[in-house]
Scaffold this active site. Structure first.
Site, PDB file in Angstrom:
ATOM      1  N   GLU A 124      -1.219   1.276 -18.480  1.00 24.99           N
ATOM      2  CA  GLU A 124      -0.559   2.432 -18.151  1.00 24.99           C
ATOM      3  C   GLU A 124       0.927   2.087 -17.917  1.00 24.99           C
ATOM      4  O   GLU A 124       1.324   0.978 -17.547  1.00 24.99           O
ATOM      5  CB  GLU A 124      -1.137   2.909 -16.661  1.00 24.99           C
ATOM      6  CG  GLU A 124      -2.403   3.538 -16.824  1.00 24.99           C
ATOM      7  CD  GLU A 124      -2.982   4.138 -15.777  1.00 24.99           C
ATOM      8  OE1 GLU A 124      -3.762   5.039 -15.552  1.00 24.99           O
ATOM      9  OE2 GLU A 124      -2.840   3.563 -14.462  1.00 24.99           O
ATOM     10  N   CYS A 158      -4.916  -7.712 -14.332  1.00 23.88           N
ATOM     11  CA  CYS A 158      -3.905  -8.605 -13.674  1.00 23.88           C
ATOM     12  C   CYS A 158      -5.191  -9.558 -12.878  1.00 23.88           C
ATOM     13  O   CYS A 158      -5.974  -9.062 -12.461  1.00 23.88           O
ATOM     14  CB  CYS A 158      -3.109  -8.087 -12.751  1.00 23.88           C
ATOM     15  SG  CYS A 158      -2.182  -9.219 -11.600  1.00 23.88           S
ATOM     16  N   CYS A 186      -4.463  -9.264  -5.941  1.00 21.64           N
ATOM     17  CA  CYS A 186      -4.132  -8.845  -4.806  1.00 21.64           C
ATOM     18  C   CYS A 186      -4.713  -7.684  -3.772  1.00 21.64           C
ATOM     19  O   CYS A 186      -5.434  -7.093  -4.453  1.00 21.64           O
ATOM     20  CB  CYS A 186      -2.380  -8.356  -4.596  1.00 21.64           C
ATOM     21  SG  CYS A 186      -1.719  -9.789  -5.359  1.00 21.64           S
ATOM     22  N   CYS A 206      -4.155  -3.743  -4.396  1.00 24.41           N
ATOM     23  CA  CYS A 206      -3.541  -3.373  -5.288  1.00 24.41           C
ATOM     24  C   CYS A 206      -4.682  -2.792  -6.384  1.00 24.41           C
ATOM     25  O   CYS A 206      -5.760  -3.526  -6.920  1.00 24.41           O
ATOM     26  CB  CYS A 206      -2.728  -4.472  -6.126  1.00 24.41           C
ATOM     27  SG  CYS A 206      -2.101  -3.977  -7.772  1.00 24.41           S
ATOM     28  N   CYS A 215       3.486   2.760  -7.297  1.00 28.55           N
ATOM     29  CA  CYS A 215       3.150   1.434  -7.127  1.00 28.55           C
ATOM     30  C   CYS A 215       1.958   0.931  -6.937  1.00 28.55           C
ATOM     31  O   CYS A 215       1.357   1.441  -5.828  1.00 28.55           O
ATOM     32  CB  CYS A 215       4.074   0.822  -6.386  1.00 28.55           C
ATOM     33  SG  CYS A 215       5.794   0.195  -6.816  1.00 28.55           S
TER      34      CYS A 215
HETATM   35  C1  LIG Z   1       1.898  -3.456  -9.260  1.00 33.07           C
HETATM   36  S1  LIG Z   1       3.048  -4.645  -8.918  1.00 33.07           S
HETATM   37  C2  LIG Z   1       3.364  -5.346 -10.543  1.00 33.07           C
HETATM   38  C3  LIG Z   1       4.387  -6.494 -10.516  1.00 33.07           C
HETATM   39  C4  LIG Z   1       4.124  -7.900 -10.130  1.00 33.07           C
HETATM   40  N1  LIG Z   1       2.605  -8.302 -10.375  1.00 33.07           N
HETATM   41  C5  LIG Z   1       3.927  -7.895  -8.617  1.00 33.07           C
HETATM   42  O1  LIG Z   1       3.171  -7.866  -7.773  1.00 33.07           O
HETATM   43  O2  LIG Z   1       5.298  -7.837  -8.190  1.00 33.07           O
HETATM   44  C6  LIG Z   1       4.376  -3.836  -8.436  1.00 33.07           C
HETATM   45  C7  LIG Z   1       4.721  -3.668  -7.097  1.00 33.07           C
HETATM   46  O3  LIG Z   1       3.566  -2.739  -6.512  1.00 33.07           O
HETATM   47  C8  LIG Z   1       3.380  -3.173  -5.199  1.00 33.07           C
HETATM   48  N2  LIG Z   1       2.012  -2.673  -4.899  1.00 33.07           N
HETATM   49  C9  LIG Z   1       0.778  -2.915  -5.229  1.00 33.07           C
HETATM   50  N3  LIG Z   1      -0.211  -2.311  -4.853  1.00 33.07           N
HETATM   51  C10 LIG Z   1       0.360  -1.478  -4.024  1.00 33.07           C
HETATM   52  C11 LIG Z   1      -0.001  -0.370  -3.152  1.00 33.07           C
HETATM   53  N4  LIG Z   1      -1.366  -0.056  -3.111  1.00 33.07           N
HETATM   54  N5  LIG Z   1       0.847   0.409  -2.628  1.00 33.07           N
HETATM   55  C12 LIG Z   1       2.240   0.197  -2.631  1.00 33.07           C
HETATM   56  N6  LIG Z   1       2.888  -0.822  -3.468  1.00 33.07           N
HETATM   57  C13 LIG Z   1       1.887  -1.503  -4.042  1.00 33.07           C
HETATM   58  C14 LIG Z   1       3.493  -4.700  -5.395  1.00 33.07           C
HETATM   59  O4  LIG Z   1       3.289  -5.281  -4.421  1.00 33.07           O
HETATM   60  C15 LIG Z   1       4.448  -4.972  -6.215  1.00 33.07           C
HETATM   61  O5  LIG Z   1       5.784  -5.136  -5.307  1.00 33.07           O
HETATM   62  S1  SF4 Z   2       0.156  -6.550  -7.113  1.00 35.10           S
HETATM   63 FE1  SF4 Z   2      -1.436  -5.876  -8.517  1.00 35.10          FE
HETATM   64  S2  SF4 Z   2      -0.106  -6.354 -10.132  1.00 35.10           S
HETATM   65 FE2  SF4 Z   2       1.106  -7.596  -8.992  1.00 35.10          FE
HETATM   66  S3  SF4 Z   2       0.243  -9.342  -8.955  1.00 35.10           S
HETATM   67 FE3  SF4 Z   2      -0.983  -8.506  -7.352  1.00 35.10          FE
HETATM   68  S4  SF4 Z   2      -2.815  -7.557  -8.489  1.00 35.10           S
HETATM   69 FE4  SF4 Z   2      -1.328  -8.072  -9.839  1.00 35.10          FE
END
Ligand SMILES: C[S@@+](CC[C@H](N)C(=O)[O-])C[C@H]1O[C@@H](n2cnc3c(N)ncnc32)[C@H](O)[C@@H]1O
Ligand code: SF4
Length: 349
Positions: free
Chosen positions: A101, A121, A125, A128, A340
């Site tokens: 995406e 990924c 986390c 996410c 995000c």
């Molecule tokens: C999807 S991550 C991708 C980049 C990288 N993996 C990271 O974690 O920074 C991009 C941002 O989205 C945030 N994020 C992930 N899940 C989220 C959620 N449910 N609500 C708001 N932000 C979120 C992450 O913490 C990160 O700051």
């Molecule tokens: S926030 Fe989502 S995309 Fe970023 S490192 Fe964690 S699991 Fe991976």
């Protein structure tokens, strides 16, 4: 077939997108063509967005026919959804049918593309959607560049900013991400300062990135003010102690003279109390930085809640009182599940 021949064929058949002008010039010469065809190919790939070599009408017909199997490296749009705020989310199909995406976010003066760096990924986390779906493979540099070109074509507009905040952890795919950064800068013409790489932190990679001396913006997804809480939210945090991560960030700033920003997701009752704000301020003391507070965007797998507005603003004020530059980042595209952390590479809208 001999190994050298297999390697030669693999090189010849590797996708053209993501290659620099000198690499494309070398490629056409390997095919027995004059060097100037390299410049033509470069222009058709990056400026005209050619999707197949047969479109490149300035090339001799016979040569184009011989090159039928040569991949360019463009994806196809499997689905597109548009949120009421005009944010567009794309489900892109790659050459091996994997899906990723990408999000296009238009504002008055900007078009920002949120790119994926991996299919899925592996970091898991807890908050996410991408992390809940597991990991398939790294993206190659051209697959990252393609996402930006696809969004530019769809909006019929130049992309001004790129954020590596889609699916995947960019620093687990450092080599291809660095190649993509250079190509986005040199071939697509996006200023390095308008490219943001966001990471949860992978041991030993921040010094490697610093050594590249790029002028990009590095964003660290911190999300917790102490080690115990961080490991609860980010399982991989155990292998990279918070104090080491912060020390690597301080070295990065010293080497690159670029500021780092920290991302802090706000989860009601989990990491959003005044005590957490004070602990965070203490952790970042003396650091020239900017903190982005990201109110949690809901995903179906977990029952975290977004804090109410007063609580979010109180957290912001506590950091400001400690002389930390801070802003609240409400994600765009929430209604299209394009915000995000909501990307999961499924056709869900
Ligand atoms: C999807 S991550 C991708 C980049 C990288 N993996 C990271 O974690 O920074 C991009 C941002 O989205 C945030 N994020 C992930 N899940 C989220 C959620 N449910 N609500 C708001 N932000 C979120 C992450 O913490 C990160 O700051
Ligand atoms: S926030 Fe989502 S995309 Fe970023 S490192 Fe964690 S699991 Fe991976």
């Amino acid at each position: 077939m001999e190994e050298a021949e297999i390697t030669r064929r693999r090189n010849i058949l590797s996708p053209l997108l993501g290659k620099s002008l000198p690499e494309l010039t070398e490629w056409v010469q390997e095919q027995g063509q004059p060097a100037y065809r390299g410049k033509q190919l470069y222009q058709w790939l990056y400026q005209k967005g050619a999707r197949s070599l047969s479109e490149i009408t300035v090339f001799p017909k016979q040569w184009r026919e011989n090159l039928q199997d040569q991949p360019i490296g463009r994806s196809t749009i499997a689905h597109r959804s548009i949120a009421p705020d005009e944010t567009r989310k794309y489900l892109l199909r790659l050459h091996d049918s994997e899906l990723i995406e990408t999000v296009g976010i238009p504002t008055a003066k900007r078009l920002t593309v949120c790119v994926s760096s991996q299919v899925g990924c592996p970091m898991s986390c807890d908050f996410c959607a991408t992390g809940k779906g597991g990991f398939t493979r790294n993206l190659q540099a051209h697959e990252i560049v393609d996402q930006v070109m696809t969004v530019a074509e769809d909006f019929q507009q130049r992309v001004s900013h790129v954020v590596f905040m889609g699916m995947g952890e960019p620093l687990l795919n450092l080599e291809e991400v660095i190649k993509a950064v250079k190509s986005l800068n040199q071939d697509i013409g996006i200023g390095q300062r308008n490219l943001t790489v966001s990471t949860v932190g992978i041991p030993k990679t921040i010094p490697k990135l610093a050594a590249e001396k790029l002028q990009i913006t590095l964003a660290i997804s911190l999300h917790a003010s102490n080690q115990v809480l961080r490991e609860q939210l980010i399982p991989s945090g155990g292998g990279y102690p918070l104090l080491q991560l912060i020390a690597d960030c301080r070295d990065y700033v010293e080497k690159t003279h670029r500021r780092i920003s920290f991302e802090y997701i706000l989860l009601a009752g989990v990491n959003d109390t005044p005590n957490h704000a004070q602990e965070l301020a203490q952790l970042l003391r003396g650091f020239q930085t900017h903190v982005n507070l990201i109110p949690y965007n809901p995903i179906s797998e977990v029952d975290y809640q977004r804090p109410d507005k007063n609580r979010i603003e109180a957290f912001q004020t506590a950091l400001q009182d400690a002389n930390i530059a801070v802003s609240i980042r409400y994600s765009r595209g929430l209604e299209a599940d394009a915000a995000c952390g909501q990307l999961r590479a499924k056709q869900n809208s």
